[in-house]
Design a protein around this motif. Structure first.
Motif, PDB file in Angstrom:
ATOM      1  N   PHE A  18       0.831  -1.207   0.000  1.00 35.46           N
ATOM      2  CA  PHE A  18       0.000   0.000   0.000  1.00 35.46           C
ATOM      3  C   PHE A  18       0.870   1.263   0.000  1.00 35.46           C
ATOM      4  N   ALA A  19       1.912   1.261   0.848  1.00 28.54           N
ATOM      5  CA  ALA A  19       2.756   2.446   0.976  1.00 28.54           C
ATOM      6  C   ALA A  19       3.514   2.734  -0.307  1.00 28.54           C
ATOM      7  N   GLU A  20       3.957   1.691  -0.995  1.00 29.53           N
ATOM      8  CA  GLU A  20       4.743   1.851  -2.220  1.00 29.53           C
ATOM      9  C   GLU A  20       3.872   1.841  -3.474  1.00 29.53           C
ATOM     10  N   GLU A  21       2.559   1.677  -3.260  1.00 34.25           N
ATOM     11  CA  GLU A  21       1.582   1.635  -4.353  1.00 34.25           C
ATOM     12  C   GLU A  21       1.884   0.524  -5.349  1.00 34.25           C
ATOM     13  N   THR A  22       2.362  -0.615  -4.815  1.00 33.64           N
ATOM     14  CA  THR A  22       2.620  -1.784  -5.661  1.00 33.64           C
ATOM     15  C   THR A  22       1.580  -2.885  -5.437  1.00 33.64           C
TER      16      THR A  22
END
Length: 307
Positions: A78-82
């Motif tokens: 979620f944090a890295e949008e992966t």
């Protein structure tokens, strides 16, 4: 006993723990509470409680390394949008399946529904197991039959010195370990019949031998119990149209000899007996399709014999 589904454990215990752990992991990664709420599908107030408050975590989930790794993977994604919501859901569902197969969800489920102890995962993951259900049915039949006998008038006078046992075989029983009975047998004590313990498999030898011989010839007959042989009891059986079958009291090859006697008769009679021998007390066996049926017949025979 409350009826609890494993899905309730997931909703009420697993999901709040997972959300709280994810909220904290995402907060540590610098996401705003609005962003965290959007990812988790909860309100910002809920996120604030997860992050700043003292949420009630289920330690059997939060302390499991598999859950910690899953939370870290989802938080990083979620944090890295992966990672999107679909992929995160797939990760959580895989974890739930693992936890339901003799894992923490199974442990919590059994704790909240004790009837599942030792069986919960077999039921939830693999569906109803016919063999397990048959074993439970046999144990329940012996338990009910024993209580009926213990509370029936006149039974105490017909309990042999060796005690009375009640037995129930599972379908296709092969040996005594497939037969449920009462450890220690029912005993006559001070004009009462006492049931010393709950039934177990492999707890009988003599009554198990009789019921195994019976079910080998007629698979429908899987229950039996023993009483003291008496003319009054045998006459009561005859008055009911039952022709008691006599057999030799010797223990040697008793099972095979009983099977042969049943085959000679062409059926398994509901009453078989022996007159005893040196060191062997005369005993009558009452048989039925179930242990409870055998107990009901025994109670009726005793009542008729006492009249």
């Amino acid at each position: 006993m409350s009826l609890r589904l494993p899905s309730e454990i997931v909703v009420e215990r697993f999901l709040p723990t997972a959300r709280a752990m994810l909220a904290r992991a995402l907060d540590e990664r610098g996401l705003t509470q609005r962003e965290i709420a959007a990812h988790l599908g909860v309100t910002q107030a809920a996120v604030s409680q997860y992050v700043s408050g003292d949420p009630d975590l289920e330690e059997r989930f939060s302390g499991d390394e598999r859950m910690r790794r899953t939370v870290e993977r989802i938080a990083d994604g979620f944090a890295e949008e992966t990672m999107d919501g679909y992929e995160a859901l797939a990760e959580l569902l895989e974890l739930i399946r693992a936890f339901e197969d003799r894992g923490p969800i199974c442990a919590v489920h059994e704790e909240e529904m004790p009837a599942l102890e030792g069986l919960g995962c077999d039921l939830c993951v693999r569906g109803a197991d016919g063999a397990v259900l048959a074993e439970r049915e046999a144990l329940d039949a012996v338990r009910r039959a024993s209580r009926r006998l213990a509370n029936a008038p006149g039974i105490v006078e017909h309990v042999p010195n060796v005690g009375t046992n009640v037995a129930a075989a599972v379908p296709d029983a092969a040996d005594a370990t497939d037969v449920a009975a009462v450890p220690g047998r029912l005993q006559a004590v001070n004009s009462r019949v006492l049931v010393p313990s709950d039934p177990e498999f492999g707890a009988s030898q003599r009554v198990a031998t009789t019921v195994l011989a019976a079910t080998a010839v007629d698979p429908e007959v899987r229950g039996a119990l023993n009483l003291a042989t008496s003319d009054a009891l045998l006459d009561a059986a005859r008055d009911r149209g039952i022709d008691p079958l006599a057999f030799d009291a010797s223990y040697e090859d008793r099972g095979e000899r009983l099977r042969e006697r049943f085959r000679e008769r062409g059926a398994v009679p509901r009453v078989v007996y022996h007159e005893g021998a040196f060191g062997i007390e005369p005993v009558t066996y009452v048989l039925g399709e179930t242990a409870t049926e055998a107990a009901e017949l025994a109670i009726e025979l005793v009542r008729d014999a006492e009249q």
